[in-house]
Design a protein around this motif. Structure first.
Motif, PDB file in Angstrom:
ATOM      1  N   GLU A  45       0.819  -1.216   0.000  1.00  0.00           N
ATOM      2  CA  GLU A  45       0.000   0.000   0.000  1.00  0.00           C
ATOM      3  C   GLU A  45       0.854   1.268   0.000  1.00  0.00           C
ATOM      4  OE1 GLU A  45      -3.135   0.592  -0.335  1.00  0.00           O
ATOM      5  OE2 GLU A  45      -4.074  -1.351  -0.043  1.00  0.00           O
ATOM      6  N   ARG A  64       2.352   8.029   0.067  1.00  0.00           N
ATOM      7  CA  ARG A  64       0.999   7.622   0.473  1.00  0.00           C
ATOM      8  C   ARG A  64       1.081   6.172   0.943  1.00  0.00           C
ATOM      9  NH1 ARG A  64      -2.866   3.668  -0.859  1.00  0.00           N
ATOM     10  NH2 ARG A  64      -4.922   4.445  -0.430  1.00  0.00           N
ATOM     11  N   LYS A  66      -0.661   3.017   4.038  1.00  0.00           N
ATOM     12  CA  LYS A  66      -1.628   2.582   5.046  1.00  0.00           C
ATOM     13  C   LYS A  66      -0.880   1.789   6.103  1.00  0.00           C
ATOM     14  CE  LYS A  66      -5.674   2.315   2.108  1.00  0.00           C
ATOM     15  NZ  LYS A  66      -6.888   1.547   1.856  1.00  0.00           N
ATOM     16  N   TYR A  73      -9.795   1.814   5.251  1.00  0.00           N
ATOM     17  CA  TYR A  73     -10.066   3.087   4.570  1.00  0.00           C
ATOM     18  C   TYR A  73      -9.137   4.211   5.034  1.00  0.00           C
ATOM     19  CZ  TYR A  73     -12.802   3.615   8.847  1.00  0.00           C
ATOM     20  OH  TYR A  73     -13.199   3.644  10.153  1.00  0.00           O
ATOM     21  N   GLN A  74      -8.394   4.009   6.099  1.00  0.00           N
ATOM     22  CA  GLN A  74      -7.486   5.030   6.648  1.00  0.00           C
ATOM     23  C   GLN A  74      -6.246   5.172   5.766  1.00  0.00           C
ATOM     24  OE1 GLN A  74      -8.018   6.750   9.720  1.00  0.00           O
ATOM     25  NE2 GLN A  74      -6.298   8.018   9.125  1.00  0.00           N
ATOM     26  N   GLU A  75      -5.910   6.396   5.375  1.00  0.00           N
ATOM     27  CA  GLU A  75      -4.750   6.661   4.527  1.00  0.00           C
ATOM     28  C   GLU A  75      -3.847   7.700   5.192  1.00  0.00           C
ATOM     29  OE1 GLU A  75      -5.840   7.191   0.178  1.00  0.00           O
ATOM     30  OE2 GLU A  75      -7.722   7.641   1.204  1.00  0.00           O
ATOM     31  N   HIS A  76      -2.575   7.642   4.850  1.00  0.00           N
ATOM     32  CA  HIS A  76      -1.600   8.608   5.333  1.00  0.00           C
ATOM     33  C   HIS A  76      -0.885   9.188   4.108  1.00  0.00           C
ATOM     34  CE1 HIS A  76      -2.026   7.157   9.475  1.00  0.00           C
ATOM     35  NE2 HIS A  76      -2.265   6.001   8.871  1.00  0.00           N
ATOM     36  N   GLU A  98      -9.789   9.418   4.993  1.00  0.00           N
ATOM     37  CA  GLU A  98     -10.571   8.187   5.137  1.00  0.00           C
ATOM     38  C   GLU A  98     -11.519   8.064   3.950  1.00  0.00           C
ATOM     39  OE1 GLU A  98     -12.475   8.384   8.948  1.00  0.00           O
ATOM     40  OE2 GLU A  98     -10.588   8.104  10.021  1.00  0.00           O
ATOM     41  N   ASP A 100     -10.436   5.940   0.861  1.00  0.00           N
ATOM     42  CA  ASP A 100     -10.154   4.723   0.106  1.00  0.00           C
ATOM     43  C   ASP A 100     -10.980   3.560   0.658  1.00  0.00           C
ATOM     44  OD1 ASP A 100      -8.822   3.171  -1.846  1.00  0.00           O
ATOM     45  OD2 ASP A 100      -7.387   2.473  -0.350  1.00  0.00           O
ATOM     46  N   PHE A 107      -8.516   4.320  -4.110  1.00  0.00           N
ATOM     47  CA  PHE A 107      -7.447   5.244  -4.453  1.00  0.00           C
ATOM     48  C   PHE A 107      -6.951   4.921  -5.857  1.00  0.00           C
ATOM     49  CE2 PHE A 107      -2.861   5.958  -4.698  1.00  0.00           C
ATOM     50  CZ  PHE A 107      -2.825   7.322  -4.499  1.00  0.00           C
ATOM     51  N   TYR A 121      -9.512   9.447  -6.918  1.00  0.00           N
ATOM     52  CA  TYR A 121     -10.178   8.208  -6.550  1.00  0.00           C
ATOM     53  C   TYR A 121     -11.188   7.829  -7.623  1.00  0.00           C
ATOM     54  CZ  TYR A 121      -8.338   9.338  -1.940  1.00  0.00           C
ATOM     55  OH  TYR A 121      -7.511   9.647  -0.898  1.00  0.00           O
TER      56      TYR A 121
END
Length: 184
Positions: A45, A64, A66, A73-76, A98, A100, A107, A121
């Protein structure tokens, strides 16, 4: 039939070469910025995107990823700013995305161009599809990135041309929101 096999084989070889080249390129960039990635990051990811985020003619990176101990669904997203010495510094980060894997939305990519970057997205359904784009703009005055525009498009297979659902909002609609404060 032999020409078809040769053509198919050629296409497979080209696709394999492109995948290997892309992965090796990602790996070499990841080596440069691995100290920014938490150990609990899900390896498949992690994505790296390059461009000029702050219009200083130095290559910057958007990272990007996870983490394993969080919802899917949490992304950084981390903005890593290129320095003259070839290193990178953290310019900003957002751990509150949040979007994805929510309601069929996945994404797709990040596009960087001339001080702007967009998170993109795509959504899939049985009879419809959607496209979401969230764009941030660099401010030379504040040396920060602000939400610039949000857009979405819904396409339904039963829509006619006039039924296309498109929504665009700008800073006039939502005010000034720093990238690191943005949550979706």
């Amino acid at each position: 039939m032999s020409k078809l096999k040769n053509s198919s084989l050629l296409v497979i070889v080209i696709l394999l070469f492109c995948c290997i080249t892309y992965c090796k390129g990602q790996d070499s960039i990841l080596e440069e910025v691995k100290h920014f990635i938490p150990k609990s990051a899900i390896q498949n990811e992690i994505r790296v995107f390059k461009g000029d985020l702050n219009r200083d003619d130095l290559e910057d990176i958007i990272l990007r990823f996870k983490l394993t101990n969080e919802p899917e669904y949490q992304e950084h997203v981390y903005l890593l700013i290129g320095q003259k010495n070839g290193k990178y510094e953290l310019g900003a980060k957002n751990d509150s995305l949040e979007f994805d894997n929510v309601d069929g939305t996945v994404f797709d990519k990040i596009v960087i161009k001339n001080g702007y970057f967009s998170l993109e997205y795509i959504g899939y359904g049985n009879t419809s599809g959607s496209y979401e784009i969230i764009t941030f703009k660099y401010s030379d005055i504040d040396k920060s990135w602000y939400l610039h525009r949000k857009g979405s498009k819904l396409i339904h297979r039963y829509f006619t041309e006039g039924d296309l659902k498109e929504n665009i909002s700008t800073q006039k609609d939502f005010g000034k929101i720093l990238f690191q404060d943005y949550s979706y």
